[in-house]
Write an enzyme that holds these catalytic residues in place. Structure first.
Site, PDB file in Angstrom:
ATOM      1  N   SER A  19      -2.810  -7.711   3.424  1.00 54.81           N
ATOM      2  CA  SER A  19      -3.049  -7.516   4.862  1.00 54.81           C
ATOM      3  C   SER A  19      -3.370  -8.849   5.522  1.00 54.81           C
ATOM      4  O   SER A  19      -2.935  -9.108   6.655  1.00 54.81           O
ATOM      5  CB  SER A  19      -4.206  -6.537   5.071  1.00 54.81           C
ATOM      6  OG  SER A  19      -3.896  -5.291   4.513  1.00 54.81           O
ATOM      7  N   HIS A  33       0.837  -1.206   0.000  1.00 56.87           N
ATOM      8  CA  HIS A  33       0.000   0.000   0.000  1.00 56.87           C
ATOM      9  C   HIS A  33       0.874   1.259   0.000  1.00 56.87           C
ATOM     10  O   HIS A  33       0.578   2.231  -0.704  1.00 56.87           O
ATOM     11  CB  HIS A  33      -0.884   0.047   1.254  1.00 56.87           C
ATOM     12  CG  HIS A  33      -1.894  -1.048   1.387  1.00 56.87           C
ATOM     13  ND1 HIS A  33      -2.034  -1.800   2.526  1.00 56.87           N
ATOM     14  CD2 HIS A  33      -2.841  -1.516   0.531  1.00 56.87           C
ATOM     15  CE1 HIS A  33      -3.017  -2.671   2.387  1.00 56.87           C
ATOM     16  NE2 HIS A  33      -3.512  -2.537   1.171  1.00 56.87           N
ATOM     17  N   LYS A  89     -15.760  -7.426   4.905  1.00 56.14           N
ATOM     18  CA  LYS A  89     -14.914  -8.414   5.581  1.00 56.14           C
ATOM     19  C   LYS A  89     -14.642  -8.001   7.030  1.00 56.14           C
ATOM     20  O   LYS A  89     -14.683  -6.816   7.363  1.00 56.14           O
ATOM     21  CB  LYS A  89     -13.618  -8.610   4.800  1.00 56.14           C
ATOM     22  CG  LYS A  89     -12.818  -7.348   4.537  1.00 56.14           C
ATOM     23  CD  LYS A  89     -11.677  -7.630   3.565  1.00 56.14           C
ATOM     24  CE  LYS A  89     -10.972  -6.345   3.164  1.00 56.14           C
ATOM     25  NZ  LYS A  89     -10.066  -6.532   2.041  1.00 56.14           N
ATOM     26  N   ARG A 135      -2.068  -6.403  -7.919  1.00 55.71           N
ATOM     27  CA  ARG A 135      -0.964  -7.306  -7.588  1.00 55.71           C
ATOM     28  C   ARG A 135      -0.755  -8.360  -8.655  1.00 55.71           C
ATOM     29  O   ARG A 135       0.340  -8.631  -9.088  1.00 55.71           O
ATOM     30  CB  ARG A 135      -1.250  -8.033  -6.274  1.00 55.71           C
ATOM     31  CG  ARG A 135      -0.890  -7.272  -5.056  1.00 55.71           C
ATOM     32  CD  ARG A 135      -1.494  -7.922  -3.853  1.00 55.71           C
ATOM     33  NE  ARG A 135      -2.945  -7.785  -3.907  1.00 55.71           N
ATOM     34  CZ  ARG A 135      -3.742  -7.880  -2.878  1.00 55.71           C
ATOM     35  NH1 ARG A 135      -3.267  -8.173  -1.709  1.00 55.71           N
ATOM     36  NH2 ARG A 135      -5.036  -7.696  -3.005  1.00 55.71           N
TER      37      ARG A 135
END
Ligand code: ADP
Length: 158
Positions: A128, A17, A41, A90
């Protein structure tokens, strides 16, 4: 002046990030990193904690600010007088979701553009979720997150 918003859960912010935010801050005059307060989430950190970690991680970048929000991203972009949404990619598996999100945001607000930046090779594996799992298992994430994030993770997880 083009203002961009980089939205996400940032639970917590990691070096992938930071890399995207740093590069976006070089492209746009102003960058707002926007922490989505209540994502679908389950999150480990509160919105205030996540925002503070973002702020500390990016405090060297003069044109970057961090806020948290509860409305739609396009509403936030409008209220902040921004024009652009920044997202990071990504790998191919990110593409479908980002594409769907970009089209949805376009349908909601045709004046807003989504800019996707490709990850740096050394951050391609970072998420994360992975970082949290490593800390819970007692592993070392010092190469993946800023030092203060590592400390916060260790306090929360152990
Ligand atoms: P989400 O917004 O889906 O909750 P995150 O908060 O983790 O997910 O990520 C915010 C944005 O940063 C997303 O566009 C995501 O694809 C991107 N991102 C996450 N990890 C990386 C990474 N390692 N490299 C580049 N971009 C990333």
């Amino acid at each position: 002046m083009v203002t961009a918003v980089y939205p996400g859960s940032f639970d917590p912010i990691h070096n992938g990030h930071v890399d995207i935010a740093t590069r976006a801050a070089n492209v746009f005059e102003r960058l707002i990193v926007a922490v989505y307060a209540q994502p679908q989430k389950k999150v480990l950190f509160t919105a205030a904690e996540r925002t503070e970690m973002v702020r500390r991680s990016l405090c060297d970048l003069e044109n970057v600010t961090a806020i948290h929000y509860n409305c739609t991203t396009v509403e936030l972009v409008h209220t902040q007088n921004a024009q652009v949404i920044v997202r990071g990619l990504r790998m191919a598996s990110d593409f479908d979701l980002e594409y769907q999100m970009a089209l949805t945001n376009k349908a909601l607000a045709s004046d807003i553009e989504t800019f996707c930046l490709f990850t740096n090779l050394h951050c391609a594996f970072l998420s994360s979720t992975t970082v949290k799992e490593i800390v819970i298992a007692g592993g070392d994430v010092s190469s993946m997150v800023p030092a203060h994030v590592q400390r916060a993770l260790e306090e929360k997880c152990r």
